[in-house]
Scaffold this active site. Structure first.
Site, short mmCIF file in Angstrom:
data_model
loop_
_atom_site.label_atom_id
_atom_site.label_comp_id
_atom_site.label_asym_id
_atom_site.label_seq_id
_atom_site.Cartn_x
_atom_site.Cartn_y
_atom_site.Cartn_z
N HIS A 1 -11.04 -30.51 -33.30
CA HIS A 1 -11.86 -29.35 -32.97
C HIS A 1 -12.79 -29.65 -31.79
O HIS A 1 -13.98 -29.32 -31.81
CB HIS A 1 -12.65 -28.88 -34.18
CG HIS A 1 -11.77 -28.48 -35.33
ND1 HIS A 1 -10.82 -27.50 -35.24
CD2 HIS A 1 -11.68 -28.97 -36.60
CE1 HIS A 1 -10.20 -27.38 -36.40
NE2 HIS A 1 -10.69 -28.28 -37.23
N LYS B 1 0.83 -1.20 0.00
CA LYS B 1 0.00 0.00 0.00
C LYS B 1 0.87 1.25 0.00
O LYS B 1 0.53 2.26 -0.63
CB LYS B 1 -0.93 -0.01 1.23
CG LYS B 1 -1.81 1.24 1.33
CD LYS B 1 -2.79 1.16 2.48
CE LYS B 1 -3.65 2.43 2.53
NZ LYS B 1 -4.70 2.36 3.57
#
Length: 510
Positions: A273, A136
């Site tokens: 596929h 922070k």
């Protein structure tokens, strides 16, 4: 005033060299527990945190860094005169560098026979708190969670170039790391409480590799894994040969693994596929692959094959005769490897396989959200089937119906699949109407359709698919049932002597 660095790590990789470099650069090092002992044993000057705080480590180390003299030193903004005044009034010394990594929660989860108590004890509290405090305040504090960043930070310290870009990138990595850590903990407790769909659903993944591109060259892509992998995952596969996997390779290979998990007997699955173009089961793997290949010798070209037994020379010889992108198996014997590695580009993946799927949730992204559902683990046995027609299935038909039902579950909807003798012979996938899929499967099967069985992933809304099956010589059908017009299909079956069984279970796959 000398600068101060706080070092407290579970992973002690390269930490001694890092601490030594900081001391040489004029930093005071403070530390805790095992890290402190490691530094002192290496001859590096370091001070215990409890000497700084004046408060001892208590509760088996659960409380040691949770103290204002530590967090004040992390959170105080150097550019804020009021912060600096309060720090001076409270004898708080700024901490300029933090190197912290966390208790090994993930590694603890992965241990065999680990107790709940041990898992709970490996939830870090002080570490994430320090990391978040430092991150922070990244404009003033360099925070390191990854040992691979030690050298980069040390070089910057030595060259006096700890710039804001570096500080912010280190802080960003911290917040990703703590989010990942907390997500794993949340996932663990979700499993313990048994909540299926909680008010928030947190997931986390770790990068395996960047990919050349996604489905198409203009799309960027990367492969990520679940931090605690379970089941048949490509992320745990060992690549023995061939080019790097592509995005489409991974999609297709995963589809093959999901299908393969349905079968316990020697089985081979060919995928193109994300749909099966051939599935074969036999007493030997070579026999299984021969059936998978014969199912559709055209579509298998450039496809992916997954097998649930060690690849032997007989199977390898068959595989080597066609162009395949990938072969996946639990093992390859020496002869098989010698045969297959003659092909430069084929990818050979070794992966321990287990029958039965283990993925519990499926996630599908949509614009602005995600759909989450249970994975389709639905299965039926002979005892679950309801015969809807006058004619009962023969034992051979019953075996093929169950084989076909396992397979059609993995075909894109609308799905129709034909099978005979533990082999798929026709697959119709992804059509906008069911008769369209049926016509594709029947055309592919050709003369083999005579005496075959048909599986449908969902019910027949009208009798046209059954009529097409009768014309092709199909003798048995398995489908969920439940249409308002079921009787129309039953009547056609009875008219042609076809047996039809209901599963009362649908397998849509979109």
């Amino acid at each position: 005033m000398s600068k101060r660095a706080l070092i407290s790590v579970s992973d002690k990789s390269n930490v001694e060299e890092f601490a030594k470099g900081l001391v040489e650069a004029g930093y005071e090092v403070i530390s805790t527990g095992g890290t402190l002992r490691a530094l002192i044993n290496a001859g590096i000057e370091a001070t215990a945190v409890d000497e700084i705080t004046g408060f001892p480590e208590i509760m088996d180390g659960r409380v040691k860094t949770l103290h204002p003299l530590i967090h004040g030193g992390l959170l105080g903004k150097r550019s804020n005169p009021d912060h600096m005044r309060q720090m001076e009034e409270n004898n708080i010394t700024p901490i300029d560098i933090v190197a912290v990594n966390l208790y090994p929660f993930k590694q603890t989860l992965e241990k065999d026979g680990v107790s709940k108590e041990e898992i709970i004890e490996n939830i870090d509290i002080g570490g994430p708190t320090m990391l978040r405090s430092a991150a922070k305040n990244f404009e003033d504090v360099a925070v390191i969670v990854d040992p691979s960043d030690y050298e980069k930070v040390l070089n910057a310290v030595q060259e006096d170039r700890l710039d804001i870009e570096l500080l912010q990138s280190l802080a960003a990595k911290v917040f990703r790391h703590t989010a990942n850590y907390d997500a794993m903990i949340a996932s663990y407790f979700l499993g313990e409480t048994g909540e299926a769909f909680p008010e928030t659903y947190t997931v986390t993944y770790e990068k395996v590799q960047d990919l050349r591109y996604g489905e198409n060259p203009h799309q960027q892509a990367a492969f990520y894994k679940n931090p605690v992998i379970k089941g048949n995952s490509l992320a745990t596969a060992k690549q023995l040969h061939g080019k790097e996997l592509s995005y489409n390779n991974i999609q297709d290979a995963n589809a093959a693994l999901e299908i393969l998990a349905e079968y316990k007997a020697p089985a081979a699955v060919a995928v193109k596929h994300m749909n099966p173009c051939g599935i074969g089961v036999s007493e030997t793997l070579a026999g299984a692959f021969e059936r998978a290949y014969d199912a559709d010798p055209i579509s298998i070209f450039g496809g992916i094959v997954a097998c649930n037994r060690e690849i032997d020379a007989a199977t390898a010889n068959q595989l080597s005769e066609i162009f395949l992108e990938i072969v996946i198996a639990p093992a390859f014997n020496e002869e098989a490897l010698e045969i297959l590695t003659r092909k430069k580009n084929i990818r050979l993946l070794e992966l321990e396989l287990h029958a039965g799927a283990t993925v519990t949730k499926k996630l599908t992204t949509v614009n602005g959200g995600v759909l989450i559902q249970d994975s389709d683990h639905g299965s039926v046995s002979a005892d679950d089937l309801k015969v809807a027609t006058k004619r009962q299935p023969t034992q051979e038909e019953l075996e093929n119906l169950l084989f076909a039902w396992k397979a059609v579950k993995h075909v894109k909807s609308n799905a129709i699949l034909l099978a005979k003798d533990n082999q798929t012979i026709g697959v119709g996938a992804g059509q906008m109407n069911r008769i369209g899929s049926a016509n594709i499967a029947i055309k592919q099967a050709g003369e083999k359709a005579k005496g075959a069985v048909m599986a449908s992933d969902a019910f027949f809304p009208m009798p046209d698919t059954v009529e097409a099956a009768a014309e092709a010589g199909i003798t048995a059908i398995i489908q969920p049932g439940g249409s308002k017009r079921d009787q129309d299909s039953i009547d056609v079956c009875n008219q042609h002597g076809i047996t039809m069984v209901y599963t009362n279970m649908r397998h849509f796959k979109h």
